[in-house]
Design a protein around this motif. Sequence first.
Motif, mmCIF file in Angstrom:
data_model
loop_
_atom_site.group_PDB
_atom_site.id
_atom_site.type_symbol
_atom_site.label_atom_id
_atom_site.label_comp_id
_atom_site.label_asym_id
_atom_site.label_seq_id
_atom_site.Cartn_x
_atom_site.Cartn_y
_atom_site.Cartn_z
ATOM 1 N N CYS A 48 13.483 28.455 -15.030
ATOM 2 C CA CYS A 48 13.449 27.059 -15.474
ATOM 3 C C CYS A 48 12.263 26.373 -14.806
ATOM 4 O O CYS A 48 11.707 26.874 -13.836
ATOM 5 N N HIS A 49 11.893 25.244 -15.395
ATOM 6 C CA HIS A 49 10.735 24.506 -14.876
ATOM 7 C C HIS A 49 11.227 23.185 -14.291
ATOM 8 O O HIS A 49 10.767 22.114 -14.678
ATOM 9 N N VAL A 50 12.162 23.272 -13.356
ATOM 10 C CA VAL A 50 12.742 22.044 -12.776
ATOM 11 C C VAL A 50 11.784 21.292 -11.873
ATOM 12 O O VAL A 50 12.059 20.158 -11.505
ATOM 13 N N SER A 51 10.684 21.936 -11.500
ATOM 14 C CA SER A 51 9.699 21.207 -10.694
ATOM 15 C C SER A 51 8.715 20.427 -11.572
ATOM 16 O O SER A 51 7.884 19.697 -11.060
ATOM 17 N N ARG A 90 15.596 14.298 -10.821
ATOM 18 C CA ARG A 90 15.801 15.697 -10.467
ATOM 19 C C ARG A 90 17.095 15.915 -9.683
ATOM 20 O O ARG A 90 17.812 16.891 -9.921
ATOM 21 N N ALA A 102 12.641 28.364 -9.994
ATOM 22 C CA ALA A 102 11.675 27.381 -10.505
ATOM 23 C C ALA A 102 10.362 28.107 -10.781
ATOM 24 O O ALA A 102 9.703 28.603 -9.869
ATOM 25 N N ALA A 106 6.486 23.825 -7.829
ATOM 26 C CA ALA A 106 7.610 24.769 -7.726
ATOM 27 C C ALA A 106 7.740 25.283 -6.299
ATOM 28 O O ALA A 106 8.848 25.362 -5.743
ATOM 29 N N VAL A 137 17.005 26.699 -4.639
ATOM 30 C CA VAL A 137 15.847 26.950 -5.499
ATOM 31 C C VAL A 137 14.914 27.969 -4.849
ATOM 32 O O VAL A 137 14.594 27.852 -3.661
ATOM 33 N N ALA A 152 11.103 29.960 -5.944
ATOM 34 C CA ALA A 152 9.979 29.672 -6.840
ATOM 35 C C ALA A 152 9.248 30.940 -7.237
ATOM 36 O O ALA A 152 9.356 31.987 -6.589
#
Length: 267
Positions: free
Chosen positions: A7-10, A18, A35, A48, A58, A60
Motif C-alpha cells: 500500500c502507499h500509505v505514506s 493518516r 508502505a 515511506a 509499518v 517500507a
Amino acid sequence: MWLDSHCHVSAEGFDDDRDEVMARAREAGVETMIAIGSGYGVEGSRAAVELARERDDVFATAGVHPHDADQLDDAGRAQLRAWLAEPRVVAVGECGLDYHYMNSPRDSQRQVFAEQVALARELDLPVSIHVRGDGPEAYDELLEIWIAEGAGEVSGVLHCYTGTRDFAHRALDHGFDVSFSGIVTFKTAADLREVARSLPLDRLLVETDAPFLAPQGHRGRRNEPAWVTVVGETLATLHGVRAEEIAARTTANARRFYRLPSVEGGA
Ligand code: NI
C-alpha cells in the motif's frame, strides 16, 4: 490478523488523516502494512522510509517505479542504496515494466528494472514487482530480465496481479509469489478470479495498493488498508475456506516473503 502487503500509505493523499486510516486498519484486523515507496518519483520512497521509522506496524520498501525509470540518476542511485540499508526497509520496489502507460521509454524501464534486480541480489533483499502490458511483451521481457539478473538468488512477488493464468503458473515455477488487490473483487474480473482460484494458498499475498483500486463495494473512493479484508474474503470464497484461514496464510506468506521479525502471537 491481516497484513496489507502493498500500500502507499505514506503518499500525500493520506497526509490529512493518516492516523485515522491506520486506526481503521487496526480495527479491521490489519496488524502490519508494507508502505511501498516507489510510484511518486525517484524521491518518493523517502516518505515511506520515514513512516516505517515512526511506526511499529509499518515496514517500507524503496525503489524506482517503471513510470519514473527515466528520472533515475547517480544521486538517485546513491539515495536508494542508503534507504535500502535501513533495517525497516524490507524490499526493493515496486519496480518492473509497464508497457500499458509507457510513461518512461522501454529501454530505460528495462535498464532500471535490471539494475534493481541486481541490487536486490547484492543486498539480499526481496523484490516487489509491477508488470503491466496490453500483450505478452512486458511479461516475457520481465521474466527474461529476472532470469538474466538474479533468478534463483532473489525472491519476487508479482504485485496487483492482473495477468494470464499461464503466466502466473510460469511465474510460480520461477519462484515468484503472487499478490492480489481489489481488482480481483470487481464484478468484471471473473477471469482474474479463476487465476486466483488456480494458485496454491502458500504462494498468495493480499494487498490494497491504496489509495488506488478500492474493492467492490467501495469503488470510486480512496482505497485504504482496512479494505484488504475484502480482497481476502474474495480469495476465501474462491478457495472454499474461511476468511480467517486466508488471513493467517497470506499474513504468514507475506512475513516469510518480506522476512519480517517474528511477533508474539503472530500468524
Ligand atoms: Ni503500488
